[in-house]
Structure formats: structure tokens, C-alpha cells
Write an enzyme that holds these catalytic residues in place. Structure first.
Site, PDB file in Angstrom:
ATOM      1  CG  ASP A   1      13.884 -30.900  12.595  1.00 19.02           C
ATOM      2  OD1 ASP A   1      13.794 -30.493  13.911  1.00 19.02           O
ATOM      3  OD2 ASP A   1      14.057 -31.929  12.204  1.00 19.02           O
TER       4      ASP A   1
ATOM      5  CB  CYS B   1      43.584 -12.772 -13.864  1.00 15.63           C
ATOM      6  SG  CYS B   1      44.955 -12.803 -14.758  1.00 15.63           S
TER       7      CYS B   1
ATOM      8  CB  CYS C   1      -0.962   0.074   1.216  1.00 13.99           C
ATOM      9  SG  CYS C   1       0.129  -0.092   2.839  1.00 13.99           S
TER      10      CYS C   1
ATOM     11  CG  ASP D   1      14.486 -34.070  14.743  1.00 15.11           C
ATOM     12  OD1 ASP D   1      14.075 -33.811  15.836  1.00 15.11           O
ATOM     13  OD2 ASP D   1      14.044 -34.822  13.968  1.00 15.11           O
TER      14      ASP D   1
ATOM     15  CG  ASP E   1      13.114 -35.706   9.620  1.00 15.88           C
ATOM     16  OD1 ASP E   1      13.280 -35.210  10.772  1.00 15.88           O
ATOM     17  OD2 ASP E   1      12.664 -36.598   9.150  1.00 15.88           O
TER      18      ASP E   1
ATOM     19  CB  CYS F   1       4.059  -0.413   1.822  1.00  8.88           C
ATOM     20  SG  CYS F   1       2.922  -1.767   2.838  1.00  8.88           S
TER      21      CYS F   1
ATOM     22  CB  CYS G   1      48.052 -15.598 -12.117  1.00 11.91           C
ATOM     23  SG  CYS G   1      47.860 -13.711 -12.482  1.00 11.91           S
TER      24      CYS G   1
END
Length: 836
Positions: free
Chosen positions: A706, A86, A16, A506, A702, A19, A83
Site C-alpha cells: 500500500d 517577527c 563511480c 484497501d 496498512d 556518476c 508578533c
């Protein structure tokens, strides 16, 4: 005084006018900003600010305001990188483009990863900036064709260098024999004087050396002198200056000897010619070795077939993979590789998914099951519907993940970059000082001594080895880890993983299978296990609860249908099966229904103390059995924890389970630290405390819950069988879902960092020791003057040594567990890591 510059930003989260106003005020409030405006319709911000204002100040201000600036990343293929100097110059040129936040150039991969503010610049502008700095660049896509094109380009480069080496060697060999043969075989000098003649030998050397320098050696001058004129000398500049000095002095000695001091008219054609041969030979070997650093990517690309049978109108037509679209029906014959990700429509077969998951046992596939590109069909025909194609397939994402990680810069590289950016100018200064000191203080005739020493300094310095030391090890180490089923999503996780002191795990789905299974059935007198399981499974058959599923799975086939089922919330359930009344639930249900369970009570408490979920079954009002289920520990979890302890690490478990269950599992596996009753929001706080008490921390998980902990840990490792959210939040993905992958990731990290340190020690030690030797510091003490030819040979060997040492990482073996891997090339099972 810094002048103002215009900066464009694409801003996210604008909903809006309020914002837009807040975002505009956030930008205007940054010190150094003279004006700022935000357009809500286009979601763009326009800032006028001091040219020396760090872009990070603007992006951080927008983040604090809640409207982060959109960022884009582009990959450039860079040519002409010879090198480390560069690398520094290309990075400086890219970072100077307005809107660029970060630019990292990888010498080994010859690629640049550039992050910039979306809308502030374009990929084409970045490519032009690198090209203008003297290093031609082009935008690089992320498809597999790009990687195949890279492989072909490197193969062409190797062939071209090999051809140039042969031509240069054929021309330089007579020059070397004429000039240096007499030093090795006395008769050669007399033969040259008698057959060719002294002055004529100079003319022949001049002709052959000129052909070497304007032929295979011309590349050094085409690149070296323009770089020198731009004030950005590189490795080519050193070679061009050194060979040109030797050549020009020799030409003057040949055609105008009278202008030189008496006794100094010597020729050094062999130095100029042989230096070119040796440098080109070094670059040829270097190109071959650099080509091998991408072997893991090449192996991954090779997993996808070029064509597939697409079924249309009842006919199967062979179609290029690039032309397959989501929704196409594809026929998969026995023994073929899956071309794209999809879902089985008809047929049943077993697929070998070891190259993706690391699991060697083929997986059964039938209607509704997913199939993954790169996996191999067994003996049965299948038809599947394409769901993800091109860059969206799992295989393409893995390739992209590995490539991005290979292009990363570790923190250790920062110091190297700062040194190498000034290395070539420093070498030129040392060479000039060397010539001056020898000319003033050297023995008579001083000029030849000064020339030899100055050229040797220019030639022996090797910024190539310094620049290749880190990126080649990263490329090979991360590629080898991918072959072991470990995907480093972020390259710097390699270094951070080595620093970890505690590994937090976990429980559910990480240490354990994540689904309960039947553990014990203790029957009362006169009751059989089969009878109890059959009746209990019938009562639970309609439930989707995981424990109900475990009981049904344990009962197997032949389960009768329940006549009635009544759930009793908080207690269990009551059912009628084959005319018998069946009660299933906790002790409180039995007490409510008046069922005597005293005989089984002691065993129930013992099972509960082991962390198992315990309940009772009664038949017709009599206690029939005590049943326990538990989430089984994954194969390899105990072995992995023992291995982590052997590495000197502490192991912690963070679980949402009750204290009794968590401590029982921890005691069984030998886990040091336990945090139980942990809600998802509590995991991050638990990690912070563990880090404060024990040091750098890795977290392995997993599930969706987590993800915050994976992001908060120093290194987050996601089990590859887990959720997409967890994998996205992690730094490292263990593809197979086997906890032993944590140990293998640690092995890969430590071996790669050790290899990097070896390379850096060699590269820096080589230059620190041999540049002074080339300058002649040993000569006053009876030591030798280093020939420019020997200097060229030493320089070529330095880069080849670093690359060869990095390639040893391909011999790295998994510290434990399966070696079957993403690219199917992991070597023997279960060996210890090689010394690398």
C-alpha cells in the site's frame, strides 16, 4: 547585478567516476551556474553561481540526474518573538543563509524548522543568523529532556510576567486614580487639588510612570527601538513609540509647559503607565494560554518513567532511563510503566496499551512478546530485554511526529505571512498620517487630539493576533488528535484532509482483519461439526497456510496427530488420521477422487457468492462437510463507512481479491465504488482515475504493497497496526488500527480548519475595524475619540481571544468509536464533536 556565491552540496548515490561526472554536468547545466565540481571521494559538490539562483534549481537538476542532494533539518528555539512581523523577519534571516532550502517559524511554539543542503551550512550558523536579526536562537534537540526544558522555560516566563504585571499595576494605579479618578468620581479631583496640589500631582505621576517605564516596561524599549533602527519594526516598536510619545509630551507639559502652544500642556502619564500594565497583562494571559497549547506533548512526555530496575549480576538496580542501553535486562513490577521498548524474557502479565494503541482491553504478554515504553503493567512481574531506548522508542517517535506536525505551516498561512510582514510599518505610516491630519485639520487645540489619535493607532494594532491565529489552532488541534489516537505526521495534511471528496480503502488488513477465520461448517447427515473439525485440523496441523491456521484455531485443543499427510498441488491434501482417510480440497479434488458432493453443491455456490472461500471435506470416500472461511470485517468498519457517507463522502474499495469476493464485501458494507483484481502496481493508477472522476482523494491502507498508493494519494492514512513502510509513506497514522479513526481524523481536520478561519476572521476584522476608529474617523460624525488606554485593553484582549478560541479544540470529542488515546486524556466515549 547579482554577484557569484559559493554553494557546497552533499550528493547521494555516487558510486563511480561516471556518476560524479554526470552529477557535475547536471549542476553545470543549470542556468546561472558559472562552475561546478563534484568530488567522488567526499561525495561533495562545489558550485559557483549567481547569488540570486534559487537552490531548488540545483536540487531539481540533481534529482533529474539521479543523484539527489542530501538534506538536513534542524530545529531552533527562538526567543523574542512577539508578533507575526517577527516571524517574517526571522524566516527572512534564515532563508538568507547560503544553503537553506526552507525555513518555517512557529510563533506559538517559538520554534523554527530549517531544511538546508547538508554540508552547505551548520545548525550553529543558522542560530547565529537568527540571533543577528535580533531574535536569540539556540539549537534544539529532539529528546524528551528538551521538551521538559521547554515546559520549564515557559513556566518561568509566566511567573516572570506575572511578577512584572503586579509591580507595574501597583505603580500605575495611583497615576490612574489621580488623573482619571475625577472623571468617574467628582470628589476625587477636589481631593487631589486640596491634598496633593495640581503641579505636585504632575510630579508624582512623573515619578511613578518613570518607574513603570524603566522597570517592567523597559523590555518594550530594549526590543522595540533596536528593531526600529534595523528597519524591521515589530509589536514592541509600536508599544515603545506609543508610550514614549505620551510620556515625552507629558514630561514637557510638566517641566517646560511654556514651549507648547497655549492650552495644550496636558499630561498623559496614565496612558503610558496603564498601556504598559495592559500589554503586560495581555502577554501574561497569552503566555499562559500558549503554555496550554503544548499540553498534549506534556502528557505524552509524562508517560515515560524517569527510572527503571536494571538487572545486573542477579541484582536489580534503579537506573535512570537515559543510562539504559539496548540489551539491558529490566525488571518490571506490577503496576509500573514500561520505561523503554523491549522484548519479554520471562514472566506473564497483561499490559494496558491504551495510551499507545487506543485499545482499552489489556494485552497478554509473555516470553518473546514486545513491550512498548509508556504502557502499564498489570498484576504480574515481567523481565524484558531493552531493544530501543531514548529517541528510538515508539513513544519518542510519536512525540517527535506530533511536534513536527505542530510546527507545520498550512497553505492558508502563506497569505497571512505576506500581510503581516508589512503590517507594522503600515501601522506606523497610518499613525504618522493620523497625527498629520489631526494637526492640520483637527479642532483647536489640535496637538492633544493628534497625539491621542496617533498613540491610539500605534497601540490598538495587533499583529500578535494575526500571527497566532493559525499556529495555535494547529498546535492544539494536532495535539488533541494525538490524544484521540490520530497522528498527523505532516501538518499540512490537516488542510488537505478537509478538502477530500472520496475515501479509498484497501480491503485486507484495513477493512478486514487480514487473517482468515472459520465462517461455516455444513455437515452431511450422520457427521458432527466437532468430528469434522478435529480430523481436518489434524490433517492441516503441519501447514503454515493462513487457512490451515484458521482451521486449527477453530478446532481448539485435543487435536490428534495425523499418521500421514500428502499434499496434492492445485487440489488440496489427503491424510490418514486415527485410521480414517481424510480428503480436504476444492470441488475438483472431490471429482478426481470420485466423491459425490451434489447434496452440498448448491450451498457451496451460495457461500462463494458471499465472498467466502469454500472447500469440501470427505471421510473414507464419503462427503462429510462443506467448510468456508473468510477474512472477517473489522469491528467498526461498517459504522465508519456509514459515517463517511453521512459526511457527504464517497467510499471506494481497492482490492487484489477477485471480483466476486470484493463485490460481496462491498455490498455487505455499503461501499460505493469497487476496484478488484488490483495488483500493487495498479493501485496508484486506480487512485488517479478515482481522483479524476470524484476530486481530492484519501487512501487508507496498512501493507507494504500500500506504500505507493499512500504516497500518491492527496492524503495517505496508515493503519497503525500495519507495516513500518506503510506508516512511513503516510501523512496520517491511525494508531489503533480502527477504521473509525478515519472519521475522527476528518472531524479533527474540519474542526481545526474551522477554528483557524474563526481566528483569522477575528484577527483581521479587529484590525480593519478598530485601527480607523483609533485614528478618529468617527469623531467628525459625533463618534468618540478612542483613549490610548482603551486601545491597549482592546489590543491585549485580541490576542487572548485568539488563543482562548484555539484552546476550545481541547474539548473536541471523537465523532465515533473509542476515546481512549495516546496520552490517555481523551474524554468520554462516543460523543459528537463540540462546536469549534
Amino acid at each position: 547585478m547579482a554577484h557569484d556565491t559559493e554553494i557546497a552540496l552533499q550528493i547521494t548515490g555516487l558510486n563511480c567516476a561516471g556518476c560524479a561526472g554526470r552529477a557535475e554536468r547536471a549542476l553545470a547545466g543549470v542556468a546561472g551556474v558559472t562552475s561546478a565540481s563534484v568530488n567522488l571521494a567526499t561525495a561533495k559538490g562545489q558550485v559557483s553561481a549567481s547569488s540570486d539562483l534559487p537552490l531548488s534549481d540545483l536540487t531539481e537538476a540533481l534529482v533529474r540526474a539521479g543523484y539527489p542532494a542530501a538534506q538536513s533539518t534542524v530545529t531552533l528555539q527562538i526567543e523574542g518573538l512577539s508578533c507575526a512581523s517577527c516571524v517574517g523577519r526571522v524566516e527572512a534571516a534564515l532563508r538568507a543563509v547560503p544553503g537553506v532550502l526552507a525555513a518555517d517559524v512557529n510563533l506559538a511554539a517559538e520554534r523554527a524548522e530549517v531544511t538546508y543542503l547538508t554540508g552547505a551550512t551548520r545548525g550553529a550558523d543558522l542560530a547565529r543568523a537568527a540571533t543577528a536579526a535580533g531574535y536569540p536562537a539556540r539549537l534544539r534537540g529532539q529528546g524528551m529532556d528538551e521538551a521538559a526544558e521547554d515546559s520549564q522555560r515557559k513556566a518561568d516566563e509566566i511567573r516572570s510576567l506575572g511578577r512584572e504585571v503586579l509591580i507595574a499595576a501597583a505603580l500605575a494605579l495611583p497615576v490612574f486614580v489621580i488623573e482619571m479618578g475625577g472623571h468617574m468620581i467628582p470628589g476625587v479631583h477636589l481631593w487631589v487639588m486640596d491634598v496633593i496640589g495640581h503641579q505636585q500631582s504632575y510630579y508624582l505621576q512623573f515619578l511613578l510612570t518613570t518607574l513603570v517605564l524603566i522597570g517592567p516596561g523597559l523590555q518594550f524599549y530594549r526590543k522595540g527601538f533596536p528593531a526600529l533602527l534595523r528597519g524591521a519594526p515589530d509589536m514592541n516598536s509600536l508599544v515603545a513609540l506609543g508610550t514614549a510619545a505620551a510620556y515625552v509630551f507629558s514630561v514637557i507639559s510638566t517641566f517646560l509647559p511654556q514651549i507648547l502652544p497655549q492650552g495644550t500642556a496636558n499630561v498623559y502619564y496614565e496612558a503610558a503607565a496603564v498601556i504598559v500594565v495592559l500589554i503586560l497583562t495581555g502577554r501574561y494571559l497569552e503566555a499562559r494560554a500558549k503554555g496550554r497549547t503544548g499540553a498534549a506533548i506534556k502528557a505524552l512526555i509524562g508517560l515515560q518513567p524517569k527510572t527503571a530496575l536494571v538487572v545486573s549480576g542477579g541484582e536489580a538496580v534503579e537506573t535512570a532511563v537515559d543510562d539504559i542501553a539496548p540489551g539491558d535486562l529490566i525488571r518490571l513490577r506490577p503496576g509500573e510503566r514500561v520505561a523503554v521498548d523491549g522484548e519479554v524474557v520471562s514472566g506473564t502479565s497483561y499490559l494496558d496499551e491504551s495510551m499507545i494503541t487506543g485499545e482499552p482491553v489489556p494485552v497478554q504478554k509473555s516470553s518473546g512478546d514486545p513491550v512498548t515504553a509508556g504502557t502499564i503493567n498489570g498484576n504480574g512481574p515481567l523481565e524484558f530485554r531493552a531493544t530501543k531506548v531514548g529517541g528510538e522508542t515508539v513513544l519518542a517517535q510519536i512525540i517527535r511526529m506530533v511536534e513536527q506536525a505542530q510546527g507545520a505551516k498550512l497553505p492558508v498561512q502563506g497569505m497571512v505571512d505576506r500581510i503581516t510582514l508589512w503590517f507594522v510599518p503600515a501601522v506606523m505610516a497610518v499613525a504618522a498620517l493620523t497625527v498629520l491630519v489631526w494637526a492640520v485639520f483637527g479642532p483647536s487645540p489640535a496637538l492633544p487630539f493628534a497625539l491621542v489619535a496617533g498613540v491610539s493607532v500605534l497601540i490598538i494594532a495587533c499583529p500578535c493576533a494575526m500571527g497566532l491565529a493559525t499556529p495555535t489552532s494547529i498546535m492544539v488541534g494536532i495535539g488533541r488528535a494525538a490524544q484521540m489516537g490520530i497522528l498527523f505526521r505532516k501538518g499540512d495534511a490537516l488542510q488537505r484532509l478537509e478538502e477530500v471528496r472520496v475515501v479509498a480503502l484497501d480491503k485486507t488488513g484495513t477493512l478486514t482483519e487480514g487473517r482468515p477465520a472459520l465462517r461455516d461448517v455444513i455437515c452431511a447427515d450422520g457427521v458432527t461439526r466437532e468430528e469434522v473439525l478435529r480430523l481436518v485440523a489434524a490433517a492441516e496441523a503441519s501447514s503454515e497456510h493462513p487457512i490451515a491456521r484458521a482451521l486449527v484455531a477453530a478446532a481448539g485443543k485435543g487435536i490428534p496427530e495425523a499418521e500421514s499427510v500428502e499434499a496434492i498441488p492445485g487440489f488440496g491434501l489427503k491424510a490418514r488420521v486415527e485410521g480414517r482417510e481424510v480428503l480436504i480440497g476444492a470441488a475438483r479434488l472431490m471429482q478426481r477422487e470420485g466423491v459425490e458432493i451434489t447434496a452440498l453443491d448448491g450451498q457451496a455456490k451460495a457461500l462463494a457468492a458471499r465472498g467466502e472461500t469454500v472447500f469440501f471435506a470427505a471421510l473414507d470416500g464419503q462427503a462429510a462437510a462443506l467448510i468456508s472461511v473468510a477474512d472477517p470485517v473489522k469491528e467498526g468498519s461498517a459504522e465508519a463507512i456509514r459515517a463517511l457517507h453521512a459526511e457527504g463522502l464517497k467510499v471506494a474499495m481497492i482490492s487484489g481479491d477477485g471480483a466476486a469476493t470484493a463485490h460481496a464485501v462491498a455490498a455487505d458494507l455499503g461501499i460505493d465504488l469497487v476496484v478488484a483484481d488490483c495488483l500493487p502496481g495498479d493501485k496508484v493508477a486506480a487512485l488517479e482515475k478515482l481522483r479524476a472522476d470524484h476530486g481530492a482523494l484519501a487512501f487508507v491502507g496498512d501493507g507494504i504493497n500500500d506504500a505507493p498508493a499512500l504516497a500518491a494519494a492527496d492524503v495517505g492514512l496508515a493503519i497503525g497496526t500495519g507495516t513500518d513502510v506503510a506508516i512511513e509513506a503516510a501523512d496520517v497514522v491511525l494508531v489503533s488500527g480502527d477504521l473509525r479513526g478515519v472519521v475522527n481524523a476528518l472531524t479533527a481536520s474540519r474542526a481545526t480548519l474551522r477554528n483557524i478561519r474563526q481566528n483569522l476572521f477575528w484577527a483581521f476584522g479587529y484590525n480593519v475595524l478598530l485601527v480607523p476608529v483609533a485614528a478618529g474617523v468617527l469623531y467628525p460624525f459625533g463618534g468618540p475619540m478612542l483613549s490610548p488606554v482603551l486601545a491597549a485593553g482592546a489590543m491585549a484582549c485580541s490576542s487572548v481571544f485568539v488563543l482562548s478560541n484555539a484552546l476550545r479544540l481541547y474539548g473536541l470529542k471523537p465523532a465515533m468509536g473509542k476515546a481512549t488515546a495516546v496520552a490517555g486524556a481523551a474524554g468520554p466515549v462516543g460523543g459528537k464533536e463540540v462546536t469549534a
